[in-house]
Design an enzyme around this catalytic site. Sequence first.
Site, PDB file in Angstrom:
ATOM      1  N   ASP A  65      34.784  86.689  73.255  1.00  0.00           N
ATOM      2  CA  ASP A  65      36.217  86.858  72.985  1.00  0.00           C
ATOM      3  C   ASP A  65      37.009  86.354  74.183  1.00  0.00           C
ATOM      4  O   ASP A  65      36.499  86.342  75.311  1.00  0.00           O
ATOM      5  CB  ASP A  65      36.555  88.351  72.800  1.00  0.00           C
ATOM      6  CG  ASP A  65      36.184  88.875  71.412  1.00  0.00           C
ATOM      7  OD1 ASP A  65      35.740  88.088  70.565  1.00  0.00           O
ATOM      8  OD2 ASP A  65      36.346  90.096  71.188  1.00  0.00           O
ATOM      9  N   ARG A  71      36.204  79.611  68.001  1.00  0.00           N
ATOM     10  CA  ARG A  71      37.172  80.382  67.209  1.00  0.00           C
ATOM     11  C   ARG A  71      38.573  80.100  67.761  1.00  0.00           C
ATOM     12  O   ARG A  71      38.821  80.289  68.957  1.00  0.00           O
ATOM     13  CB  ARG A  71      36.883  81.877  67.322  1.00  0.00           C
ATOM     14  CG  ARG A  71      37.901  82.741  66.561  1.00  0.00           C
ATOM     15  CD  ARG A  71      37.869  84.199  66.997  1.00  0.00           C
ATOM     16  NE  ARG A  71      36.550  84.785  66.847  1.00  0.00           N
ATOM     17  CZ  ARG A  71      36.110  85.825  67.580  1.00  0.00           C
ATOM     18  NH1 ARG A  71      36.884  86.362  68.517  1.00  0.00           N
ATOM     19  NH2 ARG A  71      34.910  86.302  67.392  1.00  0.00           N
TER      20      ARG A  71
END
Length: 308
Positions: free
Chosen positions: A134, A184
């Site tokens: 992340d 992402r």
Amino acid sequence: MLGPVLLAAARSDSIRRLVSAAPVTRPVVDRFVAGEQLDQSLRTVRSLTGRGMEVTLDHLGEDITDRSEALRNRDAYLALAEALAGEGQGARAEMSVKLSAFGQALPGGDDLAYENVLPVVEAAAEAGTTVTLDMEDHTTVDSTLAILAELRKRFPQTGAVVQSYLFRTEEDCHALAGEGSRVRLVKGAYKEPASVAYQDKREVDLAYVRCLKILMAGEGYPMVGSHDPRMVAIAQELARAAGRKQDEYEFQMLYGIRDAEQERLVAEGHRMRVYVPYGTDWYGYFMRRLAERPANLGFFLRSLVTRG
Ligand SMILES: Cc1cc2nc3c(=O)[nH]c(=O)nc-3n(C[C@H](O)[C@H](O)[C@H](O)COP(=O)(O)OP(=O)(O)OC[C@H]3O[C@@H](n4cnc5c(N)ncnc54)[C@H](O)[C@@H]3O)c2cc1C
């Protein structure tokens, strides 16, 4: 207007104590968090994969202040990897980690985070799955991308996240659009200064589309992390234009947000991965969800008033 206030509150210990102790908070948290324990998150994994979705699991935790917490977080992910292997879910369930939960902000943080995350990435590979790093606030981006590059030497499937609100991200997309690279793309969830990030929502959206173009035209595997119907539609267009098949990119949405849209994309044959957070340290994650959408905050406040 409220968004920045809530994002500041996300990092306040006194507000954390207040919100966490409010009896009405729990049911609202349950909308976004799959449970506090591993077995609850596994139930959610079974339910989602049974309906044709894929998942990425986030053991909640961030901004730790000592090394023992980093080890606890590492161990929680090792237990998760083992459980996913045991359930035979490796092909459909990956893991998302925040390096701040692995010691990135502590003294010697880059090495510490790398040392702690490496066994998790190894365990993921053994379980037949992978890890995505992340992305947190802008001060961590260089460190996170450096650790990613190191991990990708042995585990090229390790995923990256880039945030379109940062000025630097188009360049990062070019650098990350190579073969085998899983990226992402999100808009970004932290409170960032005007010196590094677009402040206007429209500018963030336009940057998102520019980044999508780079990733879709590249040779990597784009992961479209957004609930925004316009971004979903544009991603489909760009994928078609780039000659990508449906299994050459995927959509990603957060657990509890736009469930019907998640189902619709699966029914259309798309790969749809749901980001499933679980664990006791839900406060920062929860506050960022409230900050993103006034309707979420309204839901929370209404439940306070109703119960009060
Ligand atoms: C899988 C995933 C992983 C993420 N990982 C990170 C990360 O590592 N780092 C990071 O900084 N951020 C991350 N984020 C959060 C991201 O940066 C955004 O803050 C968040 O996704 C909100 O932006 P959005 O693109 O969904 O659309 P927004 O700009 O918030 O919303 C645009 C439109 O989407 C629709 N919409 C949004 N929410 C809802 C809802 N609840 N119900 C109905 N319609 C809705 C509405 O039409 C809305 O106008 C992640 C998001 C996802 C989906």
